[in-house]
Each structure stands twice: as structure tokens, then as C-alpha cells.
Motif scaffolding. Sequence first.
Motif, PDB file in Angstrom:
ATOM      1  N   CYS A 184       0.821  -1.209   0.000  1.00  0.00           N
ATOM      2  CA  CYS A 184       0.000   0.000   0.000  1.00  0.00           C
ATOM      3  C   CYS A 184       0.857   1.261   0.000  1.00  0.00           C
ATOM      4  O   CYS A 184       0.460   2.300  -0.552  1.00  0.00           O
ATOM      5  CB  CYS A 184      -0.923  -0.001   1.219  1.00  0.00           C
TER       6      CYS A 184
ATOM      7  N   THR B 282       0.791   5.068  -2.071  1.00  0.00           N
ATOM      8  CA  THR B 282       0.325   6.156  -1.191  1.00  0.00           C
ATOM      9  C   THR B 282       1.506   6.992  -0.699  1.00  0.00           C
ATOM     10  O   THR B 282       1.691   8.142  -1.102  1.00  0.00           O
ATOM     11  CB  THR B 282      -0.452   5.574   0.012  1.00  0.00           C
TER      12      THR B 282
ATOM     13  N   LEU C 192      -5.793   2.262   3.406  1.00  0.00           N
ATOM     14  CA  LEU C 192      -5.749   1.272   2.342  1.00  0.00           C
ATOM     15  C   LEU C 192      -5.242  -0.077   2.860  1.00  0.00           C
ATOM     16  O   LEU C 192      -5.724  -1.139   2.449  1.00  0.00           O
ATOM     17  CB  LEU C 192      -4.858   1.776   1.203  1.00  0.00           C
TER      18      LEU C 192
ATOM     19  N   SER D 224      -8.072  -1.696   4.772  1.00  0.00           N
ATOM     20  CA  SER D 224      -9.085  -2.166   3.809  1.00  0.00           C
ATOM     21  C   SER D 224      -8.594  -3.393   3.052  1.00  0.00           C
ATOM     22  O   SER D 224      -9.354  -4.345   2.826  1.00  0.00           O
ATOM     23  CB  SER D 224      -9.420  -1.041   2.830  1.00  0.00           C
TER      24      SER D 224
END
Length: 410
Positions: free
Chosen positions: A7, A11, A50, A53
Motif C-alpha cells: 500500500c 500512497t 488502504l 481495507s
Amino acid sequence: MFETLLCSLITILPDYLYRRYGQGKRIGKEITLYSVWFELRWGITACLLLTVSLITTIFYFHPSTTNVTAAYRTVAVIPEIVGRVEEVYVQPYQKVKAGDRLFRLDSSKQQATLETARKRIAEVDAQTVVAKSELVTADAQIRQVETALGQAKDDLNTQLDLQRRNPGGVARREIDRLQSVVSGRESELAAVAAQKQTLETRIATLLPAEKSSAEAQAAEAQNAIDKTLVTAGIDGTLQQFTLRVGEVVNPLLRPAGVLVPEDAGRERLIAGFGQIETQVLKVGMISEVTCIARPFTIIPMVVTEVQTVIAGGQVRASDQLIDTQQLMTPGTVTAVLEPLYPGQYGNILPGSNCIANVYTSNHDELASGKAGTLRGLFLHAVDATAMVHAMILRMQAVMAPVRTLVLSGH
């Protein structure tokens, strides 16, 4: 960790590149250890959201568990009766076939009971022969009494005829005596006939019943003798079989050993998944398994059965009421995994521990074209995250031998 690194690539890294090259900020100057959160706050926040999730999506739609075992059922080697061992025919860890003799108990008591029953049968047969001889004697006695009765009646009729022709010529006492003789002969004939009927009833009913009872006792004794010989019910290997001559074996308290069936735990794994994955687990889902018994190996499996109850909630009848507090420990959803392709299972010993991943596939729904745009994107994302979980499983397969042999401290 792997999800966080993945992630962060979409990001934190883009955020840093924008700060470094778009805004001209430099590490050690504007971006320092103390200003990382302020400078990269959007990337860090997005990475955390993220990551959470992604982990939730992966572990929900692609369940994973370390509670995977090649479970198997053993067969206790026990006799049907209590007895002292007289002979042992096998050795520990010996492979046996169904019907092979294992050991024999002392059968002297049962043999004595069988011999008693056989002698009772012979006694009943002898009584039958004697009763038939007595029946012949009874027939002879009947003929003898019938002859005497006929003679007595002739004498009585003769005296009565003389009395009619010449009243007073025959004494009344003589006639009364002859009538008494006839009555006595008739009673004697009835007694002999009753004796014959008793013999016939005994021969036809009583003695056969006694013989059948004795034969049943003999059959019961023979069955008890047969139970003293313990044989293998299935093909398997004897484990924990240390029986010796002279030991007392009890079917309730002291089994003789354990028989492990030849097909025990073969080509099948039992996996326990969390209850949150109840709605996801379905029969036919593709799975991957890695076992410490086969290092660096990924075995493709398929879910063949999903248990419809949670074993932790089982209630057994007893003399005490069940308190729900005793059922607070969360149980698992049990699934059965079998090899997807023949020959892939390999030499995994029964009882081995494994790690399993189960993957959700939405290919059929996507191929049908019935899914909308947003749902289609979501289903594509769910299927794509399976790759992440598959990579994690392969990392676990690589690290398992290292963790077991090096990091465990043994």
C-alpha cells in the motif's frame, strides 16, 4: 507487513515523490524525522486506510487458517468380554489384514459351559430314547388291561345272563364283585391311557423343548468362545500394542492397543476457519495448502464439504444443566479439503499440520455480464487481492523450515 509495503507504494511513495520533486523539499532539510507526519500526512493516512481495507478484504474473501490437520480415526483393539490373555499372535507396529488373529483370551470357563450344554443335549437324547421305550411298554400295558377288561366284562355278562334265566341262582355278592372288577379294569385302562398320552406329550413337546434349550446354551457358549479370539476388523497398523500373556483386558477400561487404518488421514485435510467467514466458505472453492511435512511445496486443493454446525456449541445430555457461559469460546467452521489433481497430495503423514488459503472466485458472475460497473470493479478488486494472499502463503512456505529448524531454538 507485506500489505503495508504494497500500500505504501501507491500512497506514501507518490506523496514523497511529489514533496521531493514537485515542491522541491529535501530529506534532512524540509523533510526530517520530526516533520515526516506533517509533510507526508496524506500519504501515511491513505496508506493506513488502504492497508486496513486491503487486509480486511483479503482475509474475508480469501480465508486463511493455520488450523489444518490431516485428521484420522483410529480403531481401539478391545475384546467384547473381559478376560486374561492366553496367546498373542502379533507384534507391535505390525501391519495386519482384516480377519487376522491378534490375541486370544482364556476360554476355560466358556469351554466348561459348552461341555455342560453338550452333555445336557446327550442327556435329553437319552431321555427321548427311554421315553419311547416306555411308550412301547405303555402300549403293551394297554393291550393287557384291555384284555383283562374284556374278560371281566364277559364274566359279568355271563353271571347277569344266568341271573335273568334263573333268579336267585347267582349270588348277588358275586355280581357286585364282578362289577367292581370291571370298574377297576376300566380305571386301570384310563390310567394306562393317560400315562401313554403323557409319554407322547413328553416325546413330542417337552423333550424337544429341553433339547432346543440345551442347543441354545451350547450355541451361546460357542459364541462366548468365539469372542475370546480377537481379530482385526480392518486393514491397518498396530500402534501402542504392548499386550503380554497373562494380562487382563477390559473392553471398558483396558484396551489392548490401537489399530490405525491404512487409509487413515489420506488425501484429505480438515481445516477450521473463523466464524466470520461462514458466508464466504462454499463447496467447490479453490484452495492452496502448504505443510511442514512437505517444505517449499504448495498443494492445490478444493473444498469438498463445509460443516453446517459449529462444534463448539455442542450440547450433550447429562444430569446438569448447561450454562451458556461454558459455550463462550468461539468455535470454528470446519471444512474438508481434498487434492484438486490426482497425485498432488504426496506423502503427508496423518496428523500433519498445515496452513491453508481458500480463494473466492467471481469469474462466473463477471463473465455473465450481469454485474454493474461498480460491482464489476469491486469483484475484479476482490479477485485481484487473491494474488496478495497467494504470495503471503508462498512466503510462509519458504519461512516455515527456517522458523522450525533455526528460529524455534530446538
